[in-house]
Design a protein around this motif. Sequence first.
Motif, PDB file in Angstrom:
ATOM      1  N   TYR A 161      96.658  29.093  95.683  1.00 44.70           N
ATOM      2  CA  TYR A 161      95.979  29.528  96.904  1.00 44.70           C
ATOM      3  C   TYR A 161      95.705  31.033  96.880  1.00 44.70           C
ATOM      4  O   TYR A 161      94.602  31.486  97.192  1.00 44.70           O
ATOM      5  CB  TYR A 161      96.830  29.157  98.124  1.00 44.70           C
ATOM      6  N   ALA A 162      96.703  31.820  96.500  1.00 45.92           N
ATOM      7  CA  ALA A 162      96.534  33.276  96.464  1.00 45.92           C
ATOM      8  C   ALA A 162      95.490  33.678  95.420  1.00 45.92           C
ATOM      9  O   ALA A 162      94.697  34.599  95.654  1.00 45.92           O
ATOM     10  CB  ALA A 162      97.873  33.945  96.166  1.00 45.92           C
TER      11      ALA A 162
ATOM     12  N   TYR B  96     101.252  27.976  96.269  1.00 44.99           N
ATOM     13  CA  TYR B  96     101.018  29.318  96.793  1.00 44.99           C
ATOM     14  C   TYR B  96     100.288  30.185  95.767  1.00 44.99           C
ATOM     15  O   TYR B  96      99.379  30.939  96.125  1.00 44.99           O
ATOM     16  CB  TYR B  96     102.335  29.977  97.190  1.00 44.99           C
TER      17      TYR B  96
ATOM     18  N   SER C 228     105.705  26.647  95.218  1.00 48.45           N
ATOM     19  CA  SER C 228     105.406  27.948  94.634  1.00 48.45           C
ATOM     20  C   SER C 228     104.097  27.910  93.847  1.00 48.45           C
ATOM     21  O   SER C 228     103.291  28.838  93.920  1.00 48.45           O
ATOM     22  CB  SER C 228     106.554  28.431  93.750  1.00 48.45           C
TER      23      SER C 228
END
Length: 52
Positions: free
Chosen positions: A30-31, A27, A24
């Motif tokens: 990365y986002a 992510y 998580s």
Amino acid sequence: MKPVSRRTLDWIYSVLLLAVVLLSWGYVIYASTVAARRQLSKEYPDILGMNL
């Protein structure tokens, strides 16, 4: 099937929880990077060039 000890179950749950947390956070990072690059390319299209 052979019964699994409580200590083994605790270890398995801990490893699974750690994997979920790491995925998580990966992510989220990365986002955030994608959103930041998109925002920068809108505001300053000449700086990043055609690397996107």
